[in-house]
Design a protein around this motif. Structure first.
Motif, PDB file in Angstrom:
ATOM      1  N   PRO A  96       0.729  -1.026   0.017  1.00 17.83           N
ATOM      2  CA  PRO A  96      -0.015  -0.164  -0.052  1.00 17.83           C
ATOM      3  C   PRO A  96       0.944   1.150   0.062  1.00 17.83           C
ATOM      4  O   PRO A  96       0.459   2.142  -0.425  1.00 17.83           O
ATOM      5  CB  PRO A  96      -0.631  -0.074   1.281  1.00 17.83           C
ATOM      6  CG  PRO A  96      -0.055  -1.169   1.990  1.00 17.83           C
ATOM      7  CD  PRO A  96       0.526  -1.752   1.277  1.00 17.83           C
ATOM      8  N   ARG A  97       1.918   1.141   0.750  1.00 14.73           N
ATOM      9  CA  ARG A  97       2.799   2.534   0.774  1.00 14.73           C
ATOM     10  C   ARG A  97       3.384   2.743  -0.667  1.00 14.73           C
ATOM     11  O   ARG A  97       3.490   3.843  -1.151  1.00 14.73           O
ATOM     12  CB  ARG A  97       4.066   2.298   1.748  1.00 14.73           C
ATOM     13  CG  ARG A  97       4.688   3.520   1.878  1.00 14.73           C
ATOM     14  CD  ARG A  97       5.610   3.331   3.257  1.00 14.73           C
ATOM     15  NE  ARG A  97       6.698   4.365   2.881  1.00 14.73           N
ATOM     16  CZ  ARG A  97       7.780   4.357   1.979  1.00 14.73           C
ATOM     17  NH1 ARG A  97       8.014   3.274   1.461  1.00 14.73           N
ATOM     18  NH2 ARG A  97       8.787   5.358   2.145  1.00 14.73           N
ATOM     19  N   GLN A  98       3.923   1.991  -1.021  1.00 16.48           N
ATOM     20  CA  GLN A  98       4.748   1.990  -2.514  1.00 16.48           C
ATOM     21  C   GLN A  98       3.478   2.335  -3.583  1.00 16.48           C
ATOM     22  O   GLN A  98       3.817   3.169  -4.519  1.00 16.48           O
ATOM     23  CB  GLN A  98       5.402   0.832  -2.784  1.00 16.48           C
ATOM     24  CG  GLN A  98       6.767   0.825  -1.993  1.00 16.48           C
ATOM     25  CD  GLN A  98       6.343  -0.340  -0.804  1.00 16.48           C
ATOM     26  OE1 GLN A  98       5.272  -0.302  -0.622  1.00 16.48           O
ATOM     27  NE2 GLN A  98       7.228  -1.009  -0.338  1.00 16.48           N
ATOM     28  N   ALA A  99       2.468   1.425  -3.684  1.00 13.26           N
ATOM     29  CA  ALA A  99       1.200   1.894  -4.583  1.00 13.26           C
ATOM     30  C   ALA A  99       0.847   3.159  -4.276  1.00 13.26           C
ATOM     31  O   ALA A  99       0.228   3.837  -5.679  1.00 13.26           O
ATOM     32  CB  ALA A  99       0.229   0.935  -4.324  1.00 13.26           C
ATOM     33  N   ASN A 100       0.926   3.963  -3.329  1.00 15.19           N
ATOM     34  CA  ASN A 100       0.282   5.154  -3.195  1.00 15.19           C
ATOM     35  C   ASN A 100       1.529   6.262  -3.051  1.00 15.19           C
ATOM     36  O   ASN A 100       1.362   7.282  -2.832  1.00 15.19           O
ATOM     37  CB  ASN A 100      -0.475   5.364  -1.855  1.00 15.19           C
ATOM     38  CG  ASN A 100      -1.761   4.715  -1.824  1.00 15.19           C
ATOM     39  OD1 ASN A 100      -2.519   4.607  -2.753  1.00 15.19           O
ATOM     40  ND2 ASN A 100      -2.165   3.595  -0.770  1.00 15.19           N
ATOM     41  N   GLY A 101       2.429   5.893  -3.851  1.00 12.55           N
ATOM     42  CA  GLY A 101       3.558   7.010  -4.175  1.00 12.55           C
ATOM     43  C   GLY A 101       4.702   7.282  -3.292  1.00 12.55           C
ATOM     44  O   GLY A 101       5.405   7.872  -3.049  1.00 12.55           O
ATOM     45  N   SER A 102       4.602   6.323  -2.215  1.00 12.02           N
ATOM     46  CA  SER A 102       5.809   6.130  -1.012  1.00 12.02           C
ATOM     47  C   SER A 102       5.720   7.737  -0.516  1.00 12.02           C
ATOM     48  O   SER A 102       6.965   8.239  -0.434  1.00 12.02           O
ATOM     49  CB  SER A 102       7.163   5.806  -1.682  1.00 12.02           C
ATOM     50  OG  SER A 102       7.297   4.498  -2.044  1.00 12.02           O
TER      51      SER A 102
END
Length: 194
Positions: free
Chosen positions: A40-46
């Motif tokens: 979720p963190r990476q999928a939302n742009g870190s």
């Protein structure tokens, strides 16, 4: 004759619609769902938040306007670090515009630290114009300037850069690099402790 065209056209239209739905809608939705579920963190742009406010991203380069911070690569994306206009300059090695821009940056850096060899990634833009990373050499190059401006021991800053180096995956995939945003956050935390 018309029946042959109709019988030939119908499967083509049906397959086009089927694959448009499958590859244009179902597959992207499935990948988005999997990304949100597993990363979720990476999928939302870190994105990095402080006090409930987004202050940056670890995967998108950004300008640090103060000389008290480590500077990242120059950006050719729009007016600088414009995610909506991500691209390199596409200037070739014989481009006078590129030559003049690099010379101007080298001259400015030589005024601050004369005679010190300048790493290439401090004067050249990345392919996307949004690269958040620098080579360790480019980060070490900036240590003396930042130490003087922040009244910090250069050895302490050198150690901070050492701790911030991300080494190649499995020891050989990629190059060592330093995420400038994360390094500057560590720099602020170090300064706050003093």
């Amino acid at each position: 004759m018309n029946k042959d065209i109709t019988s030939s056209l119908r499967p083509a239209v049906v397959m086009t619609l089927l694959f448009a739905l499958l590859l244009g809608l179902a597959y992207p939705l499935a990948m988005t769902g999997i990304g949100q579920l597993l990363f979720p963190r990476q999928a939302n742009g870190s994105l990095v938040e402080e006090g409930g406010k987004v202050v940056g991203s670890t995967v998108i380069g950004q300008a640090f306007v103060s000389d008290r911070y480590f500077q990242t690569r120059p950006s050719a994306a729009g007016k600088g670090y414009d995610g909506m206009n991500s691209s390199g300059s596409n200037y070739g090695p014989t481009s006078q515009v590129l030559h003049d821009r690099i010379k101007q940056q080298v001259d400015a850096m030589n005024k601050v630290q004369p005679g010190k060899a300048i790493p290439g990634d401090l004067v050249t833009a990345s392919g996307s114009g949004l690269d958040p990373d620098l080579s360790p050499e480019a980060a070490f190059y900036q240590v003396d300037r930042i130490a003087a401006l922040r009244h910090l021991d250069p050895a302490t800053l050198h150690g901070l850069v050492e701790q911030s180096i991300d080494h190649p995956l499995l020891g050989f995939l990629g190059e060592p690099h330093v995420n400038v945003f994360e390094l500057n956050r560590r720099l602020d935390a170090l300064q706050a402790k003093r």
